[in-house]
Design a protein around this motif. Sequence first.
Motif, PDB file in Angstrom:
ATOM      1  N   HIS A 106       8.253   4.971  -5.830  1.00  0.00           N
ATOM      2  CA  HIS A 106       7.299   4.023  -5.997  1.00  0.00           C
ATOM      3  C   HIS A 106       6.564   4.222  -7.308  1.00  0.00           C
ATOM      4  O   HIS A 106       6.347   3.126  -8.148  1.00  0.00           O
TER       5      HIS A 106
ATOM      6  N   PRO B 203      -1.083  10.578  -4.149  1.00  0.00           N
ATOM      7  CA  PRO B 203      -0.167   9.768  -3.343  1.00  0.00           C
ATOM      8  C   PRO B 203      -1.178   9.681  -1.890  1.00  0.00           C
ATOM      9  O   PRO B 203      -1.462  10.860  -1.460  1.00  0.00           O
ATOM     10  N   LEU B 204      -0.598   8.660  -1.243  1.00  0.00           N
ATOM     11  CA  LEU B 204      -1.109   8.646  -0.009  1.00  0.00           C
ATOM     12  C   LEU B 204      -0.387   9.304   1.214  1.00  0.00           C
ATOM     13  O   LEU B 204      -1.151   9.902   2.011  1.00  0.00           O
ATOM     14  N   ASP B 205       0.927   9.481   1.041  1.00  0.00           N
ATOM     15  CA  ASP B 205       1.477  10.152   1.915  1.00  0.00           C
ATOM     16  C   ASP B 205       1.328  11.674   1.717  1.00  0.00           C
ATOM     17  O   ASP B 205       1.299  12.326   0.827  1.00  0.00           O
TER      18      ASP B 205
ATOM     19  N   SER C 137       0.984  -1.300  -0.045  1.00  0.00           N
ATOM     20  CA  SER C 137      -0.086  -0.119   0.144  1.00  0.00           C
ATOM     21  C   SER C 137       1.057   1.185   0.151  1.00  0.00           C
ATOM     22  O   SER C 137       1.150   1.749   0.972  1.00  0.00           O
ATOM     23  N   HIS C 138       1.448   1.451  -1.173  1.00  0.00           N
ATOM     24  CA  HIS C 138       2.581   2.356  -1.036  1.00  0.00           C
ATOM     25  C   HIS C 138       2.011   3.894  -1.054  1.00  0.00           C
ATOM     26  O   HIS C 138       0.880   4.108  -1.305  1.00  0.00           O
ATOM     27  N   SER C 139       2.977   4.586  -0.584  1.00  0.00           N
ATOM     28  CA  SER C 139       2.854   5.947  -0.229  1.00  0.00           C
ATOM     29  C   SER C 139       2.672   7.131  -1.420  1.00  0.00           C
ATOM     30  O   SER C 139       2.262   8.151  -1.389  1.00  0.00           O
ATOM     31  N   GLY C 140       2.945   6.396  -2.679  1.00  0.00           N
ATOM     32  CA  GLY C 140       2.844   7.275  -3.853  1.00  0.00           C
ATOM     33  C   GLY C 140       3.975   8.200  -3.916  1.00  0.00           C
ATOM     34  O   GLY C 140       4.017   9.287  -4.952  1.00  0.00           O
TER      35      GLY C 140
ATOM     36  N   ARG D 108       6.179   5.846   7.126  1.00  0.00           N
ATOM     37  CA  ARG D 108       4.870   5.059   7.469  1.00  0.00           C
ATOM     38  C   ARG D 108       5.272   4.066   8.655  1.00  0.00           C
ATOM     39  O   ARG D 108       6.416   3.288   8.282  1.00  0.00           O
TER      40      ARG D 108
ATOM     41  N   ASN E 228      -2.402   3.798  -4.269  1.00  0.00           N
ATOM     42  CA  ASN E 228      -1.407   2.928  -3.337  1.00  0.00           C
ATOM     43  C   ASN E 228      -1.419   1.584  -3.775  1.00  0.00           C
ATOM     44  O   ASN E 228      -0.452   0.778  -3.254  1.00  0.00           O
TER      45      ASN E 228
END
Length: 317
Positions: free
Chosen positions: A89, A114-116, A82-85, A236, A136
């Motif tokens: 990534h 992006p998730l982050d 579930s990558h942070s973007g 994360r 993600n």
Amino acid sequence: MSSPSASVPVPVLAEVVRSGFVESRHRGSLVILAADGSVERALGDVTTPVFPRSSNKPMQAAGVLRAGLDLSDERLAIAAASHSGELFHRDLVRRLLAEHGLDAGQLQCPPDLPLDPVEQETYLASGAVRDRIAMNCSGKHTAMLAAAALRGWPLPSYLDPDHPLQKLIHRVVEEMSGERVAAVGTDGCGAPLLAITLTGLARAYRSFVLADPGSPERRVADAMRAYPEYVAGTRRPDTFLMRAVPGVLSKMGAEGVQAVALPDGRALAFKVEDGAGRVLGPVLGRALDLMGVRSDALGRSVVLGGGREVGEIRAVF
């Protein structure tokens, strides 16, 4: 979480304290397995099926390996991510697509930012817009597409629960958890979502770390532990924990789910009943403490007021 048994109370796992006053409480269920796989501790209802959300991703990644796709190292880690973007990534997902003769237009995960939060600000400031690669789950979807292409399976329907790849993943989930899938839904990324119990989820993670070296399951566990930044991101909790505690396998899921296995076979899984992700760190830290694993990697979850610390989110079990 499906309706818990009326005979099993769901305890408070964490509370939010602001200025010395408890303003919120979060209930949930948690299971801890001993090294031999037996239930060492259970809080709440750990036998009612839940949707593990992204905590199922190691099993999905093992499925693409069983299908014959040859991934390793950071490529396998991002297949379970579930990558942070973050830029690294997105760059890796683009390379994976190109290496397997695919393009982003074939991905069926929704366009996203992006998730982050830090990366999201940089991304938007550059003029970028929502994109499937930034989502993600794009690594998982790329791996699924690549596995389907390798086997000559249909690409447009790769997310259909009746697709050969998804049937294979279904079998992996049942084998690793030691129980039948109780329900099939649709995850936020569009992929099939398979319900198992918290005990089954912990059992699956235990199976991954204890699997024979070179097996699909062990390869996934080893890649995730070696390249945690690709599983999550540079800021994360899963990354922090896998970097700080040698041999630990950790993966969060949406709606307040977390699963962890230690290299000796001990494992845990929990779900916060209201889905609040903000309590994952404190609950996980306390659960690990009960297992004798002490680490400052997860840090404290502070409550702010006027930009300064005025309280905390704390586990209460």
